[in-house]
Design a protein around this motif. Structure first.
Motif, PDB file in Angstrom:
ATOM      1  N   ASP A  82      -4.157  -4.500  -4.469  1.00  0.00           N
ATOM      2  CA  ASP A  82      -5.317  -3.644  -4.729  1.00  0.00           C
ATOM      3  C   ASP A  82      -6.648  -4.313  -4.426  1.00  0.00           C
ATOM      4  OD1 ASP A  82      -4.660  -5.277  -6.868  1.00  0.00           O
ATOM      5  OD2 ASP A  82      -5.261  -3.871  -8.417  1.00  0.00           O
TER       6      ASP A  82
ATOM      7  N   GLY B 230      -2.098   0.004  -3.979  1.00  0.00           N
ATOM      8  CA  GLY B 230      -3.032  -0.338  -2.905  1.00  0.00           C
ATOM      9  C   GLY B 230      -2.434  -0.062  -1.541  1.00  0.00           C
TER      10      GLY B 230
ATOM     11  N   ARG C 169     -22.220  -4.297   9.535  1.00  0.00           N
ATOM     12  CA  ARG C 169     -21.395  -3.980  10.708  1.00  0.00           C
ATOM     13  C   ARG C 169     -21.830  -2.662  11.315  1.00  0.00           C
ATOM     14  NH1 ARG C 169     -17.532  -2.890   6.268  1.00  0.00           N
ATOM     15  NH2 ARG C 169     -17.629  -0.652   5.985  1.00  0.00           N
TER      16      ARG C 169
ATOM     17  N   ALA D 106     -14.926  -1.660  10.264  1.00  0.00           N
ATOM     18  CA  ALA D 106     -15.304  -1.704  11.680  1.00  0.00           C
ATOM     19  C   ALA D 106     -14.267  -2.578  12.378  1.00  0.00           C
ATOM     20  CB  ALA D 106     -16.716  -2.228  11.825  1.00  0.00           C
TER      21      ALA D 106
ATOM     22  N   ARG E  24     -10.726  -1.517  12.432  1.00  0.00           N
ATOM     23  CA  ARG E  24      -9.911  -1.540  11.221  1.00  0.00           C
ATOM     24  C   ARG E  24      -9.223  -0.193  10.985  1.00  0.00           C
ATOM     25  NH1 ARG E  24      -9.966  -0.219   5.881  1.00  0.00           N
ATOM     26  NH2 ARG E  24      -8.839  -1.640   4.521  1.00  0.00           N
TER      27      ARG E  24
ATOM     28  N   ILE F 218      -3.697   3.043  -9.809  1.00  0.00           N
ATOM     29  CA  ILE F 218      -2.831   2.439 -10.850  1.00  0.00           C
ATOM     30  C   ILE F 218      -3.735   1.722 -11.845  1.00  0.00           C
ATOM     31  CG2 ILE F 218      -0.951   0.808 -11.294  1.00  0.00           C
ATOM     32  CD1 ILE F 218      -0.164   3.374  -9.691  1.00  0.00           C
TER      33      ILE F 218
ATOM     34  N   ASP G 161      -5.843  -9.704  -0.466  1.00  0.00           N
ATOM     35  CA  ASP G 161      -7.126 -10.055  -1.087  1.00  0.00           C
ATOM     36  C   ASP G 161      -7.040 -10.116  -2.610  1.00  0.00           C
ATOM     37  OD1 ASP G 161      -8.359 -10.217   1.330  1.00  0.00           O
ATOM     38  OD2 ASP G 161      -9.779  -8.584   0.999  1.00  0.00           O
TER      39      ASP G 161
ATOM     40  N   ILE H 107      -4.344  -2.730   4.211  1.00  0.00           N
ATOM     41  CA  ILE H 107      -3.535  -3.336   5.266  1.00  0.00           C
ATOM     42  C   ILE H 107      -2.358  -4.124   4.673  1.00  0.00           C
ATOM     43  CG2 ILE H 107      -3.646  -5.129   7.066  1.00  0.00           C
ATOM     44  CD1 ILE H 107      -6.541  -3.832   7.580  1.00  0.00           C
ATOM     45  N   GLY H 108      -2.633  -4.865   3.591  1.00  0.00           N
ATOM     46  CA  GLY H 108      -1.562  -5.645   2.964  1.00  0.00           C
ATOM     47  C   GLY H 108      -0.502  -4.767   2.332  1.00  0.00           C
TER      48      GLY H 108
ATOM     49  N   TRP I 150     -17.645  -1.671   0.159  1.00  0.00           N
ATOM     50  CA  TRP I 150     -17.409  -2.110   1.539  1.00  0.00           C
ATOM     51  C   TRP I 150     -18.367  -1.442   2.510  1.00  0.00           C
ATOM     52  CZ3 TRP I 150     -14.660  -6.133   2.864  1.00  0.00           C
ATOM     53  CH2 TRP I 150     -13.617  -6.563   2.044  1.00  0.00           C
TER      54      TRP I 150
ATOM     55  N   ASP J   1     -12.952   3.779   6.546  1.00  0.00           N
ATOM     56  CA  ASP J   1     -13.995   2.765   6.530  1.00  0.00           C
ATOM     57  C   ASP J   1     -13.665   1.537   7.358  1.00  0.00           C
ATOM     58  OD1 ASP J   1     -16.304   3.398   5.253  1.00  0.00           O
ATOM     59  OD2 ASP J   1     -15.435   3.176   3.254  1.00  0.00           O
TER      60      ASP J   1
ATOM     61  N   PHE K 136       0.893   3.574  -3.858  1.00  0.00           N
ATOM     62  CA  PHE K 136      -0.147   4.373  -4.509  1.00  0.00           C
ATOM     63  C   PHE K 136      -1.508   3.866  -4.051  1.00  0.00           C
ATOM     64  CE2 PHE K 136       3.501   4.127  -7.305  1.00  0.00           C
ATOM     65  CZ  PHE K 136       3.769   5.480  -7.520  1.00  0.00           C
ATOM     66  N   GLU K 137      -2.313   4.748  -3.484  1.00  0.00           N
ATOM     67  CA  GLU K 137      -3.642   4.380  -2.995  1.00  0.00           C
ATOM     68  C   GLU K 137      -4.678   5.218  -3.730  1.00  0.00           C
ATOM     69  OE1 GLU K 137      -5.408   2.244  -1.033  1.00  0.00           O
ATOM     70  OE2 GLU K 137      -7.106   3.509  -1.577  1.00  0.00           O
ATOM     71  N   LYS K 138      -5.689   4.537  -4.262  1.00  0.00           N
ATOM     72  CA  LYS K 138      -6.647   5.280  -5.095  1.00  0.00           C
ATOM     73  C   LYS K 138      -7.565   6.192  -4.281  1.00  0.00           C
ATOM     74  CE  LYS K 138     -10.400   1.926  -5.625  1.00  0.00           C
ATOM     75  NZ  LYS K 138     -11.150   1.105  -6.561  1.00  0.00           N
ATOM     76  N   ARG K 139      -7.807   5.834  -3.003  1.00  0.00           N
ATOM     77  CA  ARG K 139      -8.689   6.685  -2.208  1.00  0.00           C
ATOM     78  C   ARG K 139      -7.927   7.904  -1.682  1.00  0.00           C
ATOM     79  NH1 ARG K 139     -12.603   3.538   1.291  1.00  0.00           N
ATOM     80  NH2 ARG K 139     -13.177   1.829  -0.038  1.00  0.00           N
TER      81      ARG K 139
HETATM   82  C1  FAD Z   1     -12.761   0.313   2.923  1.00  0.00           C
HETATM   83  C2  FAD Z   1     -12.578  -1.077   3.425  1.00  0.00           C
HETATM   84  C3  FAD Z   1     -13.307  -1.502   4.535  1.00  0.00           C
HETATM   85  C4  FAD Z   1     -13.165  -2.813   4.991  1.00  0.00           C
HETATM   86  N1  FAD Z   1     -13.885  -3.207   6.088  1.00  0.00           N
HETATM   87  C5  FAD Z   1     -13.727  -4.453   6.566  1.00  0.00           C
HETATM   88  C6  FAD Z   1     -14.423  -4.877   7.744  1.00  0.00           C
HETATM   89  O1  FAD Z   1     -15.183  -4.113   8.342  1.00  0.00           O
HETATM   90  N2  FAD Z   1     -14.225  -6.153   8.181  1.00  0.00           N
HETATM   91  C7  FAD Z   1     -13.391  -7.001   7.521  1.00  0.00           C
HETATM   92  O2  FAD Z   1     -13.226  -8.144   7.955  1.00  0.00           O
HETATM   93  N3  FAD Z   1     -12.703  -6.638   6.421  1.00  0.00           N
HETATM   94  C8  FAD Z   1     -12.855  -5.376   5.934  1.00  0.00           C
HETATM   95  N4  FAD Z   1     -12.152  -4.985   4.840  1.00  0.00           N
HETATM   96  C9  FAD Z   1     -11.287  -5.958   4.178  1.00  0.00           C
HETATM   97  C10 FAD Z   1      -9.996  -6.222   4.877  1.00  0.00           C
HETATM   98  O3  FAD Z   1      -9.403  -5.044   5.324  1.00  0.00           O
HETATM   99  C11 FAD Z   1      -9.138  -6.944   3.843  1.00  0.00           C
HETATM  100  O4  FAD Z   1      -9.785  -8.151   3.514  1.00  0.00           O
HETATM  101  C12 FAD Z   1      -7.795  -7.378   4.356  1.00  0.00           C
HETATM  102  O5  FAD Z   1      -7.239  -6.487   5.234  1.00  0.00           O
HETATM  103  C13 FAD Z   1      -6.830  -7.640   3.179  1.00  0.00           C
HETATM  104  O6  FAD Z   1      -6.162  -6.433   2.883  1.00  0.00           O
HETATM  105  P1  FAD Z   1      -5.675  -6.011   1.454  1.00  0.00           P
HETATM  106  O7  FAD Z   1      -4.638  -4.967   1.692  1.00  0.00           O
HETATM  107  O8  FAD Z   1      -5.312  -7.178   0.628  1.00  0.00           O
HETATM  108  O9  FAD Z   1      -6.958  -5.381   0.744  1.00  0.00           O
HETATM  109  P2  FAD Z   1      -7.761  -4.060   1.117  1.00  0.00           P
HETATM  110  O10 FAD Z   1      -7.722  -3.824   2.571  1.00  0.00           O
HETATM  111  O11 FAD Z   1      -9.054  -4.183   0.425  1.00  0.00           O
HETATM  112  O12 FAD Z   1      -6.899  -2.891   0.429  1.00  0.00           O
HETATM  113  C14 FAD Z   1      -6.826  -2.689  -0.963  1.00  0.00           C
HETATM  114  C15 FAD Z   1      -6.547  -1.204  -1.171  1.00  0.00           C
HETATM  115  O13 FAD Z   1      -6.216  -0.991  -2.543  1.00  0.00           O
HETATM  116  C16 FAD Z   1      -6.846   0.216  -2.981  1.00  0.00           C
HETATM  117  N5  FAD Z   1      -6.927   0.104  -4.434  1.00  0.00           N
HETATM  118  C17 FAD Z   1      -7.761  -0.682  -5.156  1.00  0.00           C
HETATM  119  N6  FAD Z   1      -7.452  -0.602  -6.468  1.00  0.00           N
HETATM  120  C18 FAD Z   1      -6.388   0.244  -6.576  1.00  0.00           C
HETATM  121  C19 FAD Z   1      -5.610   0.686  -7.671  1.00  0.00           C
HETATM  122  N7  FAD Z   1      -5.834   0.273  -8.914  1.00  0.00           N
HETATM  123  N8  FAD Z   1      -4.618   1.562  -7.411  1.00  0.00           N
HETATM  124  C20 FAD Z   1      -4.361   1.997  -6.158  1.00  0.00           C
HETATM  125  N9  FAD Z   1      -5.066   1.588  -5.078  1.00  0.00           N
HETATM  126  C21 FAD Z   1      -6.052   0.706  -5.291  1.00  0.00           C
HETATM  127  C22 FAD Z   1      -8.174   0.207  -2.234  1.00  0.00           C
HETATM  128  O14 FAD Z   1      -8.735   1.494  -2.159  1.00  0.00           O
HETATM  129  C23 FAD Z   1      -7.747  -0.331  -0.870  1.00  0.00           C
HETATM  130  O15 FAD Z   1      -7.355   0.699   0.017  1.00  0.00           O
HETATM  131  C24 FAD Z   1     -12.270  -3.697   4.337  1.00  0.00           C
HETATM  132  C25 FAD Z   1     -11.532  -3.254   3.226  1.00  0.00           C
HETATM  133  C26 FAD Z   1     -11.683  -1.948   2.770  1.00  0.00           C
HETATM  134  C27 FAD Z   1     -10.873  -1.475   1.559  1.00  0.00           C
END
Ligand code: FAD
Length: 402
Positions: A172, A21, A197, A54, A118, A143, A304, A24-25, A250, A52, A43-46
């Motif tokens: 992820d 993933g 948004r 806002a 974002r 993954i 998340d 941001i995290g 999303w 994406d 590793f990022e799936k996208r």
């Molecule tokens: C496309 C997108 C748009 C968002 N827009 C907003 C918004 O407008 N406002 C808001 O408040 N929050 C938004 N969020 C959520 C916010 O960014 C997250 O809640 C927060 O930043 C927590 O981050 P995170 O890294 O835990 O999860 P996320 O930011 O969701 O990142 C998880 C990442 O893991 C990747 N992934 C998933 N499964 C796999 C796998 N099996 N192998 C490899 N990669 C994988 C996903 O593609 C994603 O890039 C968005 C998230 C995403 C992914």
């Protein structure tokens, strides 16, 4: 999965970390860990992970971490430090509170309150990751499976081995497949509310809407939030309302009528603001009951994936940043990986649950109706604004305890 006893790396062999993933995290964790000398593969799936989203609000508990990761310069022209948070009763169009952010909050917590797009935050993390010699960031790799052995964990994608490490971080996201297959099969529960948004240019902002501060307009079945992004050149707008439809992604397309309908009883400035854009994207808001554990041998959940949070306290991204810093500190300070993961889980579980609960409470307060709505407005009107903001010291004043 086999039971193992993870050992720490020796000084001559740096910790090898795999991260599933690149959100941001995941990227913040990569940076924080690489700064301790670990070798990291993300590793990022996208294929294009940053296109994406806002607006994102980042309280001092998050900006302090971004500064410590060396991102302040990169973000300087992209963020705004809003002066205040203006709270309104949406239908009445009356401002009920003007809560200080800006210098006052920055001095109180030693770090500013920022608002950003974002994509800009993600791009800043991404370029720092790309520039770091100890981090490899691979796009387009999902993954799908892991295997844990006494001395390492393997990550698989499309039936192929893509990485081996001392630890795998599952960052992820909300619909984490690693969480569901390794920790808890329950799926996140729809909250009954969805968010839409958009972003407009500063020239499109109608009268009665602040360009520089955060504005929130509360109403019984929904609310509207707006704040400047792209260094003040654009305004991000989010509309949250009750909704029966559940979108999995999303960025589902949403009919303008859905958004207009949400604000039909709001005062004219909000209706004009909503009319300024006909390009909206929607996502559904989900919750997940607390997990029994976030760690299993050489795998750990972060962001998340571990604790999705409703957006009513604007802490989703910030909690992921806090997780990232805490995990890096634990791994660097503890004698064994096992101890580090135990310490991480102890520190982060309670914090995440406290923030999740506070966010849920905020949502209820935002959507009060009848006499309770009047009581809320009265309380906000008569309470000293600095005292209201000081009641969030527990949130914005967070620092890791290791
Ligand atoms: C496309 C997108 C748009 C968002 N827009 C907003 C918004 O407008 N406002 C808001 O408040 N929050 C938004 N969020 C959520 C916010 O960014 C997250 O809640 C927060 O930043 C927590 O981050 P995170 O890294 O835990 O999860 P996320 O930011 O969701 O990142 C998880 C990442 O893991 C990747 N992934 C998933 N499964 C796999 C796998 N099996 N192998 C490899 N990669 C994988 C996903 O593609 C994603 O890039 C968005 C998230 C995403 C992914």
């Amino acid at each position: 999965m086999q039971t193992i006893d993870p050992q720490p790396p020796t000084k001559s062999s740096p910790l090898r970390i795999l991260i599933a993933g690149g959100g941001i995290g995941g990227l913040a964790a990569a940076l924080a860990l690489a700064r301790t000398g670990a070798e990291v593969r993300v590793f990022e799936k996208r294929a294009n992970p940053n296109e994406d989203g806002a607006g994102i609000q980042i309280g001092p508990n998050g900006t302090r971490i971004l500064q410590s990761l060396g991102l302040a310069d990169h973000l300087k022209s992209k963020v705004t430090a809003p002066k205040a948070l203006y709270v309104h009763d949406g239908p009445m169009g009356v401002r009920v509170a003007e809560l200080p952010l800006g210098d006052w909050l920055a001095e109180r917590h030693g770090a500013p309150y920022w608002v950003a797009h974002r994509a800009d935050l993600h791009a800043a993390l991404s370029s720092a990751v790309d520039a770091h010699p100890l981090i490899e960031f691979r796009h387009g790799i999902e993954i799908e499976g892991t295997e844990t052995y006494t001395d390492e964990v393997l990550a698989r994608s499309g039936g192929q081995l893509v990485g081996a490490g001392d630890l795998l971080i599952a960052a992820d996201g909300l619909r984490s497949t690693l969480r569901q297959s390794l920790f808890d099969a329950r799926r996140p529960r729809y909250s009954g509310k969805s968010a839409a948004r958009t972003v407009i240019s500063i020239e499109q902002i109608p009268g009665g809407i602040s360009q520089e501060s955060v504005g929130i307009w509360l109403a019984p079945k929904g609310h509207v939030v707006h704040y400047p992004v792209r260094g003040g050149r654009e305004l991000a707008i989010v509309v949250i309302r009750n909704d029966l439809a559940i979108d999995e992604g999303w960025a589902s397309a949403v009919n303008h009528e859905w958004v207009k309908d949400a604000v039909q009883n709001f005062a004219a400035p909000v209706r004009n603001l909503i009319a300024a854009s006909d390009s909206w994207r929607k996502w559904a808001l989900f919750e997940l009951p607390p997990l029994k554990t976030w760690t299993a041998d050489r795998i750990v959940l972060l962001g998340d994936a571990a604790h999705p949070v409703l957006p009513f306290l604007a802490q989703g991204a910030v909690l992921a940043l806090e997780d990232a810093l805490t995990l890096a500190r634990c791994l660097s300070d503890c004698e064994t990986v096992r101890k580090a993961l135990r310490s991480y889980q102890t520190q982060r579980c309670r914090r995440a649950q406290t923030v999740q609960a506070a966010s849920r409470r905020n949502g209820k307060t935002y959507h009060l109706d009848g006499p309770m709505r009047q009581a809320r407005n009265m309380t906000l009107t008569v309470s000293p604004p600095k005292r209201i903001m000081a009641s969030y010291d527990w949130l914005y004043g967070w620092r890791p305890s290791v």
